[in-house]
Write a protein that holds these residues in place. Sequence first.
Motif, PDB file in Angstrom:
ATOM      1  N   SER A  51     -84.822 -22.712  22.051  1.00  0.00           N
ATOM      2  CA  SER A  51     -84.414 -21.498  22.773  1.00  0.00           C
ATOM      3  C   SER A  51     -83.007 -21.642  23.358  1.00  0.00           C
ATOM      4  N   GLN A  52     -82.633 -22.871  23.763  1.00  0.00           N
ATOM      5  CA  GLN A  52     -81.268 -23.099  24.271  1.00  0.00           C
ATOM      6  C   GLN A  52     -80.239 -22.856  23.165  1.00  0.00           C
ATOM      7  N   LEU A  53     -80.540 -23.332  21.948  1.00  0.00           N
ATOM      8  CA  LEU A  53     -79.646 -23.119  20.815  1.00  0.00           C
ATOM      9  C   LEU A  53     -79.575 -21.641  20.461  1.00  0.00           C
ATOM     10  N   GLU A  54     -80.723 -20.982  20.407  1.00  0.00           N
ATOM     11  CA  GLU A  54     -80.750 -19.561  20.056  1.00  0.00           C
ATOM     12  C   GLU A  54     -79.944 -18.737  21.059  1.00  0.00           C
ATOM     13  N   GLU A  55     -80.019 -19.104  22.328  1.00  0.00           N
ATOM     14  CA  GLU A  55     -79.254 -18.396  23.351  1.00  0.00           C
ATOM     15  C   GLU A  55     -77.757 -18.603  23.150  1.00  0.00           C
ATOM     16  N   LYS A  56     -77.352 -19.840  22.865  1.00  0.00           N
ATOM     17  CA  LYS A  56     -75.928 -20.142  22.662  1.00  0.00           C
ATOM     18  C   LYS A  56     -75.379 -19.468  21.403  1.00  0.00           C
ATOM     19  N   GLU A  57     -76.176 -19.441  20.345  1.00  0.00           N
ATOM     20  CA  GLU A  57     -75.743 -18.869  19.070  1.00  0.00           C
ATOM     21  C   GLU A  57     -76.019 -17.374  18.974  1.00  0.00           C
ATOM     22  N   LYS A  58     -76.787 -16.851  19.900  1.00  0.00           N
ATOM     23  CA  LYS A  58     -77.175 -15.436  19.912  1.00  0.00           C
ATOM     24  C   LYS A  58     -77.851 -15.023  18.598  1.00  0.00           C
ATOM     25  N   HIS A  69     -77.262 -30.912  24.682  1.00  0.00           N
ATOM     26  CA  HIS A  69     -75.910 -31.229  25.148  1.00  0.00           C
ATOM     27  C   HIS A  69     -74.828 -30.762  24.196  1.00  0.00           C
ATOM     28  N   ASN A  70     -75.149 -30.693  22.903  1.00  0.00           N
ATOM     29  CA  ASN A  70     -74.159 -30.259  21.931  1.00  0.00           C
ATOM     30  C   ASN A  70     -74.894 -29.921  20.635  1.00  0.00           C
ATOM     31  N   TYR A  71     -74.220 -29.203  19.757  1.00  0.00           N
ATOM     32  CA  TYR A  71     -74.808 -28.883  18.465  1.00  0.00           C
ATOM     33  C   TYR A  71     -73.701 -28.540  17.483  1.00  0.00           C
ATOM     34  N   THR A 112     -73.307 -26.277  13.730  1.00  0.00           N
ATOM     35  CA  THR A 112     -73.963 -25.374  12.788  1.00  0.00           C
ATOM     36  C   THR A 112     -73.302 -25.503  11.411  1.00  0.00           C
TER      37      THR A 112
END
Length: 103
Positions: free
Chosen positions: A30-37, A88-90, A92
């Motif tokens: 969910s943190q990734l989905e929020e950051k990537e919208k 902390h980071n990702y 794509t």
Amino acid sequence: MSAPIPTLGGTSKSRPATAKIQAIADKVKSQLEEKEKKKYPTFKATEYKSQVVAGTNYFIKVQVEDDDFVHLRVFESLPHENKALALHNYQTNKTKQDELDYF
């Protein structure tokens, strides 16, 4: 047989993802989905590396489409700190062949 613990500061060798690693990935999805919208209907951890610091960094390769992957860096604090897992980071736009490196 338990996984070998990497030396302090260095990353372990890449290993196939386990149920524990999938659970970690699921907790930060969910943190990734929020950051990537955007939403990721597929979210399958395929491999990982770990790094012992003041806690543990997990570098996790996650399949999100047929040949579309993301790399996650998730921090797990020491147990006595009682903190949630943190993305902390990702990275794509990765492929299955992309090396999982420190980032």
